[in-house]
Write an enzyme that holds these catalytic residues in place. Structure first.
Site, mmCIF file in Angstrom:
data_model
loop_
_atom_site.group_PDB
_atom_site.id
_atom_site.type_symbol
_atom_site.label_atom_id
_atom_site.label_comp_id
_atom_site.label_asym_id
_atom_site.label_seq_id
_atom_site.Cartn_x
_atom_site.Cartn_y
_atom_site.Cartn_z
ATOM 1 C CD1 TRP A 187 -2.800 1.664 0.565
ATOM 2 C CD2 TRP A 187 -1.357 2.508 2.053
ATOM 3 N NE1 TRP A 187 -3.202 2.948 0.845
ATOM 4 C CE2 TRP A 187 -2.332 3.498 1.757
ATOM 5 C CE3 TRP A 187 -0.344 2.817 2.961
ATOM 6 C CZ2 TRP A 187 -2.318 4.761 2.337
ATOM 7 C CZ3 TRP A 187 -0.320 4.081 3.544
ATOM 8 C CH2 TRP A 187 -1.305 5.037 3.243
ATOM 9 C CD GLU A 228 -4.484 -1.719 1.941
ATOM 10 O OE1 GLU A 228 -5.290 -1.234 2.758
ATOM 11 O OE2 GLU A 228 -3.369 -2.185 2.284
ATOM 12 C CE LYS A 230 -7.015 5.611 3.034
ATOM 13 N NZ LYS A 230 -6.036 5.892 4.106
ATOM 14 C CG ASP A 261 -8.638 -1.166 4.489
ATOM 15 O OD1 ASP A 261 -9.645 -0.709 5.055
ATOM 16 O OD2 ASP A 261 -7.512 -1.212 5.024
ATOM 17 C CG HIS A 264 -8.544 1.707 2.147
ATOM 18 N ND1 HIS A 264 -7.307 1.298 1.694
ATOM 19 C CD2 HIS A 264 -8.341 2.163 3.411
ATOM 20 C CE1 HIS A 264 -6.405 1.480 2.638
ATOM 21 N NE2 HIS A 264 -7.021 1.998 3.691
ATOM 22 C CG HIS A 288 -5.860 -4.853 5.242
ATOM 23 N ND1 HIS A 288 -4.868 -3.915 5.060
ATOM 24 C CD2 HIS A 288 -5.210 -6.055 5.343
ATOM 25 C CE1 HIS A 288 -3.691 -4.517 5.047
ATOM 26 N NE2 HIS A 288 -3.878 -5.803 5.213
ATOM 27 C CG ASP A 296 -10.414 7.514 11.384
ATOM 28 O OD1 ASP A 296 -9.462 7.165 10.670
ATOM 29 O OD2 ASP A 296 -10.482 7.246 12.593
ATOM 30 C CG ASP A 298 -7.483 2.958 9.685
ATOM 31 O OD1 ASP A 298 -7.559 1.834 9.180
ATOM 32 O OD2 ASP A 298 -6.942 3.921 9.133
ATOM 33 C CG ASP A 328 -5.321 -1.588 8.252
ATOM 34 O OD1 ASP A 328 -4.834 -0.955 9.203
ATOM 35 O OD2 ASP A 328 -5.118 -1.280 7.061
#
Length: 420
Positions: A187, A228, A230, A261, A264, A288, A296, A298, A328
């Site tokens: 990534w 990966e 995003k 992810d 993402h 992920h 945000d 995460d 993640d």
């Protein structure tokens, strides 16, 4: 650990599932074979052990100042051991490249070798864990302007290409040493805050750099390569070089794993529906699992509809051997060991709920065009007693049942974390 004597509840729940043609005992046998890859960076707020002294960068921010974060590799490993001790099953650890052990010397990222991760490999072998790996293309002076593998400066581009090449070599060494295939995931944060004049050239450069990174053939027995995408990051709101479309095309064309992810994509977009789509064209993928809240990506994974949908897509479609599941997220506002525990136990719970689904009954109704029965059954199974099955599984694996794990983590906080 307090015994909850969950056997009686398990027997009753097992009977209820059997009425729908579901073998709960078999579901647990499958669950114990599914490894989740815990992410090392939750334990120290994505700090690493290089001591370059810069901020995170790359659109990454760890918020909060909860006491007790890991400051050394030994502290991080001790915290991970505590988390693994309250999570049922055998799992994996996902390492970033700047978590190597460099003996107090400055070793730049284009110079890292498997030797810098020798202690991690020894520790993983001792604990029966697999390892996964990631090049660290952020928190570095050569990433300060937001570009790495797609940089217009050839020397900087080559620096990061070499770093990723060496990361693959480290992943391969981990896979060989442990006898468990390592997934090495690339990534990069490359992108722009405002509207670019040239969207194409950085993507051309990224494709060329990736081809250099992956030029050496490595046995999939030891290492699998993943890329990966995003949607955006902080500081790259308007343009990300490695978009979903870019990496989907690259993965399909170059036969690499695509990493999906959960944080993402657009806040209203889930990755569950993407799983069966991309697996039509790719042999394997990496997940992920995260939780996006507004911008945000995460937050700690919770047992919500998005997580349940992801687990169901994997299980109901028979993808367990084709999907590598990793977590993640990084939350510095709560106990970090608890954050690992909450997220991993929820991922496992979601998989168990999926394994307990009467999928054949649902599909039979759907194939007959009986969408009334399909919807009715989908709703009724939401209140089936999966909790009793989960409690029995935890007890059978000698880990705390229910919220009992929290007392273990709080005790560890008092005895260890509070003294840091």
């Amino acid at each position: 650990m307090t015994s909850r004597n969950s056997g009686k509840s398990f027997s009753l729940a097992k009977e209820r599932y059997a009425e729908l043609g579901v073998d709960a005992a078999q579901a647990l046998k499958i669950l114990e074979t599914i490894p989740i890859s815990l992410h090392c960076w939750q334990g120290d707020d994505v700090g690493g052990f290089e001591n370059f002294g810069g901020g995170l960068g790359g659109g990454l921010v760890a918020t909060g100042n909860y006491p007790g974060k890991a400051r050394t590799p030994d502290e991080l490993r001790a915290d991970l051991e505590k988390a693994f001790s309250v999570i049922p099953g055998k799992h994996r650890l996902n390492l970033h490249a700047f978590y190597g052990e460099f003996g107090g010397k400055k070793v730049d990222r284009d110079q890292i070798t498997p030797e810098h991760f020798k202690s991690w490999i020894v520790w993983a072998k001792k604990n029966g864990l697999g390892l996964d790996f990631n090049p660290t293309c952020f928190s570095h002076p050569k990433a300060a302007d937001g570009f790495t593998l797609s940089h217009c400066d050839k020397s900087i581009r080559q620096f990061w290409t070499e770093h990723c090449i060496r990361s693959r070599e480290i992943g391969t060494a981990m896979g060989k040493a442990l006898g468990k295939t390592c997934v090495t995931n690339v990534w990069i944060p490359d992108g722009m805050k405002d509207t670019p004049a040239d969207r194409n050239s950085p993507r051309e450069r990224l494709a060329q750099s990736l081809d250099q990174v992956f030029a050496k053939k490595i046995s999939p027995e030891y290492n699998l390569d993943s890329v990966e995408p995003k949607l955006f990051g902080i500081g790259s709101e308007s343009y990300v070089v490695g978009s979903h479309e870019f990496y989907l095309g690259y993965a399909v064309d170059r036969r690499k794993l695509l990493c999906l992810d959960a944080g993402h994509y657009h806040p209203t977009e889930g990755i569950a529906d993407k799983i069966s789509s991309v697996l039509q064209f790719l042999p394997e993928i990496l997940l992920h699992v995260s939780r996006g809240v507004r911008w945000d990506s995460d937050h700690v994974v919770i047992l919500n509809d998005d997580l349940l949908a992801i687990a169901r897509e994997i299980v109901a479609n028979g993808f367990l051997k084709r999907v590598h599941i990793g977590l993640d997220y990084f939350d510095a506002s709560i106990n970090r060991v608890a954050a690992w525990t909450i997220g991993t136990r929820n991922m496992l719970r979601a998989l168990l709920i999926a394994l307990l689904e009467p999928t054949e009954k649902l599909r039979a109704a759907e194939n007959k065009g009986d969408f009334t029965s399909r919807l009715a059954l989908q709703e009724e199974i939401k209140t089936l007693p999966f909790g009793a099955i989960w409690d029995y599984y935890c007890e059978s694996k000698n880990v705390p049942v229910g919220e009992d794990w929290l007392a273990e983590v709080k005790r560890y906080e008092k005895e260890v974390l509070s003294k840091r």
